[in-house]
Design an enzyme around this catalytic site. Structure first.
Site, PDB file in Angstrom:
ATOM      1  N   SER A   1      37.789  36.558  32.140  1.00 38.47           N
ATOM      2  CA  SER A   1      36.762  38.072  33.437  1.00 38.47           C
ATOM      3  C   SER A   1      36.019  37.470  34.615  1.00 38.47           C
ATOM      4  O   SER A   1      36.783  37.467  35.448  1.00 38.47           O
ATOM      5  CB  SER A   1      35.660  36.908  32.127  1.00 38.47           C
ATOM      6  OG  SER A   1      35.162  38.312  32.188  1.00 38.47           O
ATOM      7  N   HIS A   2      34.845  37.401  35.111  1.00 40.53           N
ATOM      8  CA  HIS A   2      34.368  37.675  36.332  1.00 40.53           C
ATOM      9  C   HIS A   2      34.715  36.083  36.898  1.00 40.53           C
ATOM     10  O   HIS A   2      34.173  36.402  38.371  1.00 40.53           O
ATOM     11  CB  HIS A   2      33.048  37.577  35.834  1.00 40.53           C
ATOM     12  CG  HIS A   2      31.666  36.838  34.861  1.00 40.53           C
ATOM     13  ND1 HIS A   2      32.392  36.794  33.723  1.00 40.53           N
ATOM     14  CD2 HIS A   2      31.168  36.114  35.133  1.00 40.53           C
ATOM     15  CE1 HIS A   2      31.958  35.384  33.584  1.00 40.53           C
ATOM     16  NE2 HIS A   2      31.355  35.344  34.266  1.00 40.53           N
TER      17      HIS A   2
ATOM     18  N   ASP B   1      34.782  44.579  35.829  1.00 35.33           N
ATOM     19  CA  ASP B   1      34.836  43.540  36.243  1.00 35.33           C
ATOM     20  C   ASP B   1      36.546  42.964  35.872  1.00 35.33           C
ATOM     21  O   ASP B   1      37.209  43.446  35.628  1.00 35.33           O
ATOM     22  CB  ASP B   1      33.772  41.996  35.134  1.00 35.33           C
ATOM     23  CG  ASP B   1      34.619  41.873  34.165  1.00 35.33           C
ATOM     24  OD1 ASP B   1      35.243  42.758  33.040  1.00 35.33           O
ATOM     25  OD2 ASP B   1      34.169  41.130  33.017  1.00 35.33           O
TER      26      ASP B   1
ATOM     27  N   ASP C   1      38.762  41.451  33.780  1.00 33.05           N
ATOM     28  CA  ASP C   1      39.165  41.766  32.970  1.00 33.05           C
ATOM     29  C   ASP C   1      38.926  43.117  31.632  1.00 33.05           C
ATOM     30  O   ASP C   1      39.760  43.226  31.487  1.00 33.05           O
ATOM     31  CB  ASP C   1      39.373  40.455  31.386  1.00 33.05           C
ATOM     32  CG  ASP C   1      38.139  40.398  31.190  1.00 33.05           C
ATOM     33  OD1 ASP C   1      36.647  41.324  31.810  1.00 33.05           O
ATOM     34  OD2 ASP C   1      38.339  40.320  29.789  1.00 33.05           O
TER      35      ASP C   1
ATOM     36  N   ASP D   1      36.288  44.793  31.015  1.00 33.90           N
ATOM     37  CA  ASP D   1      35.586  45.107  29.703  1.00 33.90           C
ATOM     38  C   ASP D   1      34.443  44.986  29.655  1.00 33.90           C
ATOM     39  O   ASP D   1      33.478  45.322  29.065  1.00 33.90           O
ATOM     40  CB  ASP D   1      35.883  44.323  28.796  1.00 33.90           C
ATOM     41  CG  ASP D   1      35.223  42.763  29.349  1.00 33.90           C
ATOM     42  OD1 ASP D   1      35.186  42.212  30.545  1.00 33.90           O
ATOM     43  OD2 ASP D   1      35.201  41.357  28.601  1.00 33.90           O
ATOM     44  N   ARG D   2      34.086  44.589  31.406  1.00 31.62           N
ATOM     45  CA  ARG D   2      32.081  45.397  31.311  1.00 31.62           C
ATOM     46  C   ARG D   2      32.062  46.664  33.032  1.00 31.62           C
ATOM     47  O   ARG D   2      33.329  46.507  33.231  1.00 31.62           O
ATOM     48  CB  ARG D   2      31.771  43.877  32.801  1.00 31.62           C
ATOM     49  CG  ARG D   2      31.730  42.824  31.761  1.00 31.62           C
ATOM     50  CD  ARG D   2      30.363  41.691  32.308  1.00 31.62           C
ATOM     51  NE  ARG D   2      30.693  40.324  32.100  1.00 31.62           N
ATOM     52  CZ  ARG D   2      30.311  39.511  32.290  1.00 31.62           C
ATOM     53  NH1 ARG D   2      28.992  40.114  32.985  1.00 31.62           N
ATOM     54  NH2 ARG D   2      30.412  38.330  31.707  1.00 31.62           N
TER      55      ARG D   2
ATOM     56  N   LYS E   1      34.082  44.420  24.493  1.00 30.46           N
ATOM     57  CA  LYS E   1      33.420  45.977  24.978  1.00 30.46           C
ATOM     58  C   LYS E   1      34.606  46.558  25.960  1.00 30.46           C
ATOM     59  O   LYS E   1      35.364  45.443  26.212  1.00 30.46           O
ATOM     60  CB  LYS E   1      32.092  44.854  26.228  1.00 30.46           C
ATOM     61  CG  LYS E   1      32.859  43.275  26.487  1.00 30.46           C
ATOM     62  CD  LYS E   1      31.231  43.023  27.274  1.00 30.46           C
ATOM     63  CE  LYS E   1      31.809  42.001  28.389  1.00 30.46           C
ATOM     64  NZ  LYS E   1      32.233  40.294  27.144  1.00 30.46           N
TER      65      LYS E   1
HETATM   66  C1  VG1 Z   1      28.940  35.648  30.084  1.00 28.13           C
HETATM   67  C2  VG1 Z   1      27.987  36.974  29.702  1.00 28.13           C
HETATM   68  C3  VG1 Z   1      27.925  37.370  28.307  1.00 28.13           C
HETATM   69  C4  VG1 Z   1      29.321  37.999  27.830  1.00 28.13           C
HETATM   70  C5  VG1 Z   1      30.166  36.519  28.179  1.00 28.13           C
HETATM   71  C6  VG1 Z   1      31.283  36.579  28.215  1.00 28.13           C
HETATM   72  O1  VG1 Z   1      27.868  34.473  29.268  1.00 28.13           O
HETATM   73  O2  VG1 Z   1      26.415  36.506  29.781  1.00 28.13           O
HETATM   74  O3  VG1 Z   1      26.596  38.294  28.353  1.00 28.13           O
HETATM   75  O4  VG1 Z   1      29.132  37.716  26.359  1.00 28.13           O
HETATM   76  O5  VG1 Z   1      29.725  36.538  29.947  1.00 28.13           O
HETATM   77  O6  VG1 Z   1      31.826  37.892  28.901  1.00 28.13           O
HETATM   78  P1  VG1 Z   1      27.379  33.302  29.221  1.00 28.13           P
HETATM   79  O7  VG1 Z   1      27.298  32.466  28.498  1.00 28.13           O
HETATM   80  O8  VG1 Z   1      27.904  32.697  30.883  1.00 28.13           O
HETATM   81  O9  VG1 Z   1      25.668  33.703  29.874  1.00 28.13           O
HETATM   82  V1  VG1 Z   1      33.132  38.208  30.371  1.00 28.13           V
HETATM   83  O10 VG1 Z   1      33.219  40.440  30.421  1.00 28.13           O
HETATM   84  O11 VG1 Z   1      32.813  36.621  30.392  1.00 28.13           O
HETATM   85  O12 VG1 Z   1      34.310  38.354  29.082  1.00 28.13           O
HETATM   86 CO    CO Z   2      34.685  40.441  31.830  1.00 30.85          CO
END
Ligand code: VG1
Ligand code: CO
Length: 543
Positions: free
Chosen positions: A113-114, A277, A279, A281-282, A376
């Site tokens: 993801s990010h 982001d 992937d 989804d955000r 998302k």
């Molecule tokens: C982070 C975000 C959370 C999200 C998760 C996965 O997790 O805060 O809201 O569900 O990333 O999103 P954490 O545990 O680091 O707070 V993504 O866009 O990384 O799939």
């Molecule tokens: Co993501």
């Protein structure tokens, strides 16, 4: 097809976090590491013999190599059909929809993801089940247990899959379909939003900037915004996916997408901007001089949903993750629909969506989506905001201010404290949990604690209980402080503190959220004893 059973030994650290297994690339590339985790999924997440399976990733470094290993192991484990996005790319929401549309047993999403990419960056893998949503906590626990006793993995000699050749081809006994994932995704978006009026808006003098952050959404945004809706060339910036995301951090927030915030603060700002982001989804939504907070975004979408074709009949209910601001609660109360509070992690929304209890969901970290997928969906949120602007003739600040005048404002900010030693981080968090009973009545920065608890979620659909999902502290002025540990990092521990200050509709709702919540942040830091226990006097990140 020659199937080999390769002896192996377990790795002790393959426990998935909030969003799958995320580790440094170097860890994933150790001999047998990826193979073990994949085999644990094949052994415990369903009957893969004769199954259809989806695979793709956000294009980060190691994506292609990992897909080759996955294909060889899928064939060896009896998978009949493997559907892969062209170039090995699939955004997370597109993968979720594809799993559902093709009635697949599940899908392998190769993404962190990010998190930063590149050889020194992170890699990640998560498994989504037939509903299109991330494997439940129970399935994830089975996968993890399986990794702990693994003694072999199965791999077949099928040669190298050509990820760039569209169409269906046979590799060993498995059929591989390389598809263009954008077509199906765009059709879904067209069914939800009024493309005619959005197109009219985008072809007028309205100017928009979409920052794909050199991640997976570039091709989707180009196809939908530019080719289908007629936005001028140059609307999508950083459009080509790169293995290291151009050295950036593909997290759509005011810090990592600071360039976009800067553009929107300038004299020559376009009317609307958004980012997604790694992937896809955000989403982050920006108007002139304004970044929409995640909780406000969810609330505005919920309050205005019936203006769009896809949601014109209204919403069955809404859900937000616990740290997300309570702005949407006010909308749900007004609409007379239920509002569910779930732990962080999109998987918790899936049962509610599957049971038809909710139609819109949102998280605190710029994630929003609906019943059209089980993940998302960044571009979906952007199109939703575009459709609302086209339908109302209001711009983003106009929509937000109208919302605050109606419902009041929940000013929201997140303070992150990065603690290099993970064990210290866990101890600090355990300390906060342990102090919950003593917090009520405590004073700090002029506020009094009215209520404090450790959040535990009872899933109304399957009855499962997830406890230790963060600490909620409500103050007597209806402000709120939430503490939780991040579950997506690959080093140290990050304590996330979410701050929320309620401002009633009849007062002045303007001001910078970081400033409006600064005293809450100070009080929270003291409650967690961060100076004393970690030597941290200020957040390492404010978002
Ligand atoms: C982070 C975000 C959370 C999200 C998760 C996965 O997790 O805060 O809201 O569900 O990333 O999103 P954490 O545990 O680091 O707070 V993504 O866009 O990384 O799939
Ligand atoms: Co993501």
């Amino acid at each position: 097809m020659n199937v080999q059973s390769v002896p192996t030994t377990p790795f002790p650290d393959q426990q998935p976090g909030t969003a799958g297994l995320r580790r440094k690339v170097a860890i994933f590339r150790q001999p047998n590491y990826l193979q073990n985790f994949l085999q644990a999924i094949f052994d415990s997440a369903g009957d893969f013999h004769g199954a259809t399976v989806v695979a793709g990733g956000d294009g980060r470094y190691f994506n292609r190599e990992a897909l080759q290993i996955l294909a060889q192991m899928a064939a060896a484990n009896g998978v009949a059909r493997l559907i892969i996005g062209i170039g090995g790319l699939l955004s997370t929401p597109a993968a979720s929809m594809l799993i559902r549309q093709r009635a697949a047993l599940g899908g392998f999403l190769l993404t962190a993801s990010h998190n930063p990419g590149g050889p020194e960056g992170d890699f990640g893998l998560k498994f989504n089940t037939a509903s299109g949503g991330q494997a439940s906590e129970a399935v994830t626990a089975d996968i993890y247990q399986t990794t702990r006793s693994l003694s072999r993995y199965l791999i077949a000699n099928i040669g190298s899959v050509d990820l760039d050749r569209p169409g269906e081809h046979r590799y060993g006994s498995m059929r591989v379909e390389v598809i263009d994932p954008v077509t199906g995704y765009a059709a879904m978006m067209e069914s939800l939003f009024d493309f005619d009026r959005i197109g009219e808006l985008l072809r007028s003098d309205f100017r928009m900037r979409f920052d794909a952050m050199h991640a997976v959404t570039g091709p989707y945004a180009e196809e939908i915004l530019v080719r289908r809706l007629g936005a001028p060339a140059g609307t999508v910036i950083n459009a080509s996916p790169l293995p290291d995301f151009g050295g950036g951090h593909p997290d759509p927030n005011p810090v990592d997408a600071a360039d976009l915030v800067h553009i929107m603060d300038g004299d020559d700002a376009p009317d609307f901007a958004a980012a997604s982001d790694g992937d896809g989804d955000r989403n982050m939504i920006l108007g002139r001089g304004l970044v929409v907070s995640p909780g406000d975004s969810l609330a505005v979408l919920a309050a205005n949903a019936t203006l769009t074709p896809g949601y014109r009949d209204g919403l069955a209910g809404v859900a937000r993750s616990m740290p997300t601001s309570r702005a949407v609660d006010a909308v749900a109360a007004r609409l007379g629909i239920p509002c569910y509070e779930t732990p962080t992690g999109w998987r918790f929304f899936c049962n509610l969506l599957e049971a038809g209890l909710v139609d819109l969901c949102g998280e605190e970290s710029f994630g929003t989506s609906s019943s059209h997928a089980r993940e998302k969906d960044g571009l979906w949120a952007v199109l939703f905001w575009l459709d609302l602007q086209a339908a109302t003739g209001k711009d983003v600040p106009g929509l937000i201010q109208a919302h605050w005048r109606e419902y009041g404002r929940h000013a929201f900010c997140r303070h992150d404290y990065f603690i290099p030693d993970a064990e210290t981080g866990r101890k600090i968090f355990a300390g906060i949990e342990g102090a919950v009973g003593t917090l009520v009545g405590a004073q700090g920065a002029g506020v009094t604690v009215g209520h404090a608890d450790v959040f535990s979620y009872h899933d109304p659909v399957d009855g499962s209980i997830s406890d230790h999902q963060g600490v909620r502290v409500t103050l007597t002025d209806d402000s709120r402080i939430v503490f939780r540990l991040s579950g997506t990092g690959t080093a140290g521990a990050t304590l996330r503190i979410y701050l929320e200050r309620f401002m009633p509709p009849d007062g002045d709702c303007s001001g910078d959220a970081a400033v409006l919540t600064a005293d809450l942040g100070q009080a929270a830091k003291d409650m967690a004893r961060l100076s004393e226990l970690a030597g941290l006097d200020r957040p390492t990140g404010i978002i």
